[in-house]
Design an enzyme around this catalytic site. Structure first.
Site: not given
Lengths: 317, 427
Positions: B98, B309, B328
């Site tokens: 991404n 993550d 995030g």
């Protein structure tokens, strides 16, 4: 005589007014008691005071509003403050400036009070952490609209003389409604039996945990209630198929002469405005002077907001 | 010159080692021998690192990291990522596609491979996207990308929605023996959602994402997977109920793997408090019971890997309302320490945690790492298992400081990191 016994009241010492969730019963009582004198003042010929002389109030509205904005503007002006309305369509926000940048810019102009309305929940809280002055939340997303709940309580108290023990039904688009949330917090706190009535697609998750009774049809929900608080269908906030049509919604969830029969004979109707006549409420019923206290809500709005402004300015001293 | 770590407690789950001993590293940076047989008396003139009372484990393999290159270098680049990683004992990472542009073709893949080779200290293993421009319509060149070094395919922060496209992905993916990594979240059920759908969402006035937005995708994917038996990995689980679905299919002998972020094992929706934007995560933090169930899932092996993550976001994109702010949290450097919290509080045993951050991710992504056996690159983390420390924003090495656990007190800290036998980090 004070609206509530004064020993129940306690002085408001917070810097901001961001939500009913942050308030205690004595603080609410204090605000409502303070509002009472302004109700009387507003009915007089000379409505002008100088309590807020020299103070600057900025109304920062990111969402369009007629009654809340004019109510706050009038409240500030009647107390003698210099009031400025910030029209967001002209502001740098449209040019990509963030809410915090706007806050910092306004802060540098040394306002004493910022009244903010914003489409995002939590916007007033965010702003309050970044500025030096007091902040009043005039509605943030779906979260809270504290002055609306206070003015609703004031209207009920003035009209019926009590809140405790009343059966109050809040009907309509509960999910997207900050008015519903603030009213649920305030009215349950003050001892009313609060019911929420909506199609299940417009009922927020776990709302029963706020201590309200949940109904998905008007007949059961309205049974024996003293007050019916209708909400505006927030058609602009819906991003999906919550109801099949306004026609179907009207049939099952709008307040009309047929459904109101389930409530007490003298049950009163409230609405935070602006109304969608023919969608959530029958047009004639909305204007029924024996039933509707919608106009009184608007009147109380100015008084309650004057009280809020005054109280917050006192805490600044 | 050879070097040797001695007197350490060594844990290598792949080789079932948990003993006090040493690790001898040869001139090429490979492990020559490991275990109790390696002592100060049999390492010749190797450079000695005495690690008495310390724990030596394989360098951490982090299975889900956003690197920022290309396009988001202002959030993170390979150099800053490397510094952050090694300070947390991470020596290999699996990066997400991404970026801007999306890593969905051979030339972009080749570009980041070269960038990583030139700029990164740690080992970068990139995933390419499953679909072109992560739009969920057309599949990417699995075969060519794999030849170029892609360790798998994922749309990263997005989930492939169309049943037909997903069917083709499983079908063709089997053909190319490609690892398919899905982020399991239905777009429509999660539309405009920013938080778990629950009382907290109602209170904060935010649109919720129901946990069944995760379940429907997992159920669909596993149904499709059962037609093809391709290589399939679920990147992030957030709901306890997902484990029931996974269990059902595992009982039917379907083979696939799953992952969870350390955030979802450590935090729940209550931690969001009054609109803490650093805790806006995707999938959202859910209820305490979900967290407990996920830990249980790690314990009994239904969940194979734990990931950081790591998603660095600049301050500007977090200084907005909860609704509008970026999703995030940065966390590669606190990853292992935060995972150790589950050991210290008795929820997970040490070997399970280590297995989930070394052996298992290396196996799933086919990375030459995650164990300490002879011939492996000497990627090693040395830690003081009990050392207390506090997460402070100003100490964060990552370019972005959006940690979800600011001021959190942790126990256990990496003190040395070896990469290919070289000491690259030391407190």
């Amino acid at each position: 005589m004070a609206l509530f016994k004064t020993k129940q009241a306690v002085k408001y010492e917070k810097k901001h007014l961001l939500g009913i969730q942050d308030l205690s019963i004595p603080e609410i009582v204090h605000i409502l008691n303070e509002s009472q004198s302004f109700v009387e003042l507003n009915r007089k010929e000379n409505k002008k005071l100088s309590l807020l002389k020299g103070k600057t109030q900025i109304n920062l509205f990111f969402e369009s509003s007629t009654r809340t904005l004019s109510s706050f503007e009038l409240a500030g002006k009647r107390l003698g403050a210099d009031v400025m309305n910030m029209n967001v369509s002209n502001s740098a926000i449209k040019k990509g400036e963030t809410l915090i940048d706007t806050a910092m810019t306004l802060n540098a102009m040394h306002p004493d009070i910022l009244v903010i309305r914003h489409g995002d929940s939590g916007a007033a809280n965010l702003l309050s952490r970044k500025v030096n002055c007091s902040v009043i939340n005039a509605g943030d997303g779906w979260r809270e609209h504290p002055t609306q709940a206070l003015l609703d309580a004031m209207t009920i108290k003035m009209k019926i003389g009590k809140i405790e023990g009343l059966k109050i039904a809040i009907c309509g688009d509960i999910m997207h409604s900050r008015v519903a949330r603030s009213n649920i917090y305030l009215l349950t706190m003050m001892g009313a039996e609060v019911r929420v009535i909506a199609p299940s697609t417009l009922m927020p998750k776990d709302v029963s945990q706020f201590g309200v009774k949940v109904y998905t049809n008007m007949e059961d929900g309205l049974k024996n209630v003293d007050i019916i608080m209708m909400l505006r269908m927030q058609l602009e906030r819906m991003d999906g198929s919550y109801i099949p049509s306004t026609r179907e919604y009207y049939e099952f969830f709008a307040l009309d002469y047929k459904k109101i029969k389930h409530a007490k004979d003298n049950a009163l109707i409230m609405h935070p405005g602006p109304m969608n006549r023919g969608i959530e409420i029958d047009a004639t019923l909305a204007d029924d002077i024996n039933r509707s206290i919608i106009v009184q809500q608007v009147e109380m709005g100015v008084a309650v907001r004057m009280a809020c402004l005054k109280i917050l300015m006192e805490t600044q001293l | 010159m050879k070097s040797a770590i001695i007197n350490a407690r060594i844990i290598d789950t792949k080789n079932n080692i948990d003993e006090t001993g040493g690790i001898l590293i040869n001139e090429k940076g490979l492990i020559e021998s490991c275990g109790k047989k390696v002592t100060k008396d049999n390492i010749g003139d190797a450079k000695v690192y005495d690690c008495t009372n310390k724990l030596a484990i394989p360098g951490i393999v982090d299975g889900r990291v956003f690197a920022g290159e290309p396009g988001f270098e202002y959030k993170e680049n390979y150099r800053t990522l490397s510094q952050a990683a090694i300070s947390g004992g991470v020596t290999s990472v699996v990066t997400m596609p991404n970026t801007n542009p999306i890593i969905d073709n051979v030339s972009t893949f080749d570009f980041i491979k070269r960038r990583a080779r030139d700029k990164s200290l740690i080992k970068i293993h990139s995933l390419a996207s499953l679909t072109k421009n992560i739009e969920g319509n057309e599949i990417t060149e699995f075969g060519l990308l794999k030849l170029n070094g892609a360790v798998g395919f994922t749309d990263g922060i997005k989930c492939v929605q169309k049943n037909d496209v997903m069917d083709k992905i499983f079908n063709y993916g089997k053909n190319q023996d490609a690892l398919i990594v899905q982020f399991p979240q239905d777009n429509e059920l999660s539309k405009n959602g920013v938080i778990n759908e629950s009382l907290i969402a109602t209170k904060l006035g935010l649109k919720g994402i129901p946990d069944y937005a995760e379940h429907v995708i997992i159920e669909r994917d596993l149904r499709l997977l059962s037609q093809y038996n391709s290589k399939y990995h679920i990147s992030l689980l957030s709901s306890g109920k997902s484990l029931e679905i996974i269990n059902e299919w595992k009982n039917k002998k379907l083979i696939f793997t799953t992952g969870v972020s350390i955030n979802h094992l450590s935090l729940n929706e209550n931690d969001i408090g009054e609109f803490k934007t650093f805790l806006k995560l995707s999938p959202p933090l859910r209820k305490e019971q979900d967290r407990i169930n996920l830990i249980e899932g790690v314990k009994n092996g239904i969940i194979d890997i734990i990931v950081s993550d790591h998603k660095p976001e600049d301050e500007e994109s977090k200084r907005l309302t909860f609704q509008k702010c970026a999703t995030g949290a940065s966390g590669i450097e606190t990853f292992l320490s935060l995972a150790l919290e589950q050991y210290h509080n008795g929820n997970l045993d040490l070997k399970t945690i280590i297995k989930c951050v070394t052996e298992n991710p290396a196996k799933i992504f086919g990375i030459n790492a995650g164990s300490l056996e002879k011939g492996m690159p000497a990627d090693i983390a040395i830690l003081d298992l009990n050392k207390p420390w506090v997460v402070k924003r100003e100490n964060i090495q990552s370019k972005s400081k959006n940690t979800a656990i600011e001021d959190k007190k942790l126990q256990g800290k990496v003190e040395k990191t070896f990469l290919n036998g070289k000491l690259v980090f030391e407190i």
